[in-house]
Design a protein around this motif. Structure first.
Motif, PDB file in Angstrom:
ATOM      1  N   ARG A  80      -2.245  -3.732  13.007  1.00  0.00           N
ATOM      2  CA  ARG A  80      -3.119  -4.321  11.992  1.00  0.00           C
ATOM      3  C   ARG A  80      -3.347  -3.279  10.908  1.00  0.00           C
ATOM      4  N   ILE A  81      -3.610  -3.761   9.713  1.00  0.00           N
ATOM      5  CA  ILE A  81      -3.885  -2.844   8.609  1.00  0.00           C
ATOM      6  C   ILE A  81      -5.241  -2.198   8.858  1.00  0.00           C
ATOM      7  N   TRP A  82      -5.247  -0.910   8.993  1.00  0.00           N
ATOM      8  CA  TRP A  82      -6.475  -0.145   9.215  1.00  0.00           C
ATOM      9  C   TRP A  82      -7.084   0.273   7.882  1.00  0.00           C
ATOM     10  N   SER A  83      -6.203   0.562   6.918  1.00  0.00           N
ATOM     11  CA  SER A  83      -6.631   0.939   5.580  1.00  0.00           C
ATOM     12  C   SER A  83      -5.452   0.747   4.635  1.00  0.00           C
ATOM     13  N   GLU A 107      -2.638   0.503  12.355  1.00  0.00           N
ATOM     14  CA  GLU A 107      -3.075   0.860  13.700  1.00  0.00           C
ATOM     15  C   GLU A 107      -2.228   0.043  14.676  1.00  0.00           C
ATOM     16  N   LEU A 108      -1.534   0.723  15.596  1.00  0.00           N
ATOM     17  CA  LEU A 108      -0.660   0.022  16.537  1.00  0.00           C
ATOM     18  C   LEU A 108      -1.470  -0.777  17.552  1.00  0.00           C
ATOM     19  N   ALA A 140      -5.664  -7.211   8.758  1.00  0.00           N
ATOM     20  CA  ALA A 140      -4.576  -8.188   8.723  1.00  0.00           C
ATOM     21  C   ALA A 140      -3.480  -7.788   9.710  1.00  0.00           C
ATOM     22  N   PRO A 141      -2.977  -8.748  10.503  1.00  0.00           N
ATOM     23  CA  PRO A 141      -1.916  -8.434  11.453  1.00  0.00           C
ATOM     24  C   PRO A 141      -0.575  -8.215  10.745  1.00  0.00           C
ATOM     25  N   GLU A 161       1.805 -10.806   9.154  1.00  0.00           N
ATOM     26  CA  GLU A 161       1.933 -11.918  10.096  1.00  0.00           C
ATOM     27  C   GLU A 161       0.840 -12.921   9.800  1.00  0.00           C
ATOM     28  N   ARG A 162       1.097 -14.138  10.111  1.00  0.00           N
ATOM     29  CA  ARG A 162       0.058 -15.154   9.937  1.00  0.00           C
ATOM     30  C   ARG A 162      -0.883 -15.086  11.131  1.00  0.00           C
TER      31      ARG A 162
END
Length: 163
Positions: A80-83, A107-108, A140-141, A161-162
């Motif tokens: 996911r977007i961490w920053s 972030e994994l 966001a994934p 990703e949605r």
């Protein structure tokens, strides 16, 4: 597909910039396997062979148990977007031509303490400015894809990703 670069061949490939002026990764001995796996389309993270804790960036000794034994564990490539940031000029000339583009910290999913820097793109070989920055959101994934840059180095990039 080109042959997988080795540590010795990669040092000659990654000496600063690609032929289009973008900066290229410069692997050291500890990080070279990361780039070798990326060339195969695999996202792997260094794993302590004794205490089995993941670590990134790669290093010779485990910071938890001080073991010098390590392996490379394959990741799912989801995160996911961490920053993120959207750079604007003044920038290095090759980057100014692409602005605005995004730089994300991902972030994994299976290792939230591990974060990788990259770009969200519309497709693996799409340019850095291929995603509208308005689409980016913290949390966001994303999933990893790999792009071969000019000069033969392969880097991880990210697709939205949605949910």
């Amino acid at each position: 597909m080109s042959p997988i670069p080795t540590v010795s061949s990669m040092s000659s490939i990654m000496t600063g910039t690609t032929d289009n002026g973008l900066l290229a990764p410069w692997p050291d001995e500890d990080g070279a396997p990361f780039w070798e796996f990326a060339a195969r389309g695999e996202l792997r993270v260094q794993d302590c062979a004794d205490c089995h804790r993941l670590r990134f960036p790669p290093r010779p000794c485990c910071p938890h148990c001080q073991s010098f034994s390590s392996e490379w564990r394959r990741m799912t490539g989801h995160g996911r977007i961490w920053s993120y940031v959207v750079p604007h000029p003044p920038l290095l000339p090759a980057y100014a031509e692409l602005a605005p583009y995004n730089v994300v910290v991902v972030e994994l999913a299976e290792a939230p303490h591990i974060r990788l820097v990259g770009n969200v793109v519309a497709a693996p070989d799409a340019p850095l400015d291929s995603v509208d920055p308005a689409l980016l959101r913290i949390g966001a994934p994303v999933r990893v894809v790999f792009a071969e840059l000019a000069g033969g180095v392969t880097v991880p990039r990210w697709l939205l990703e949605r949910p």
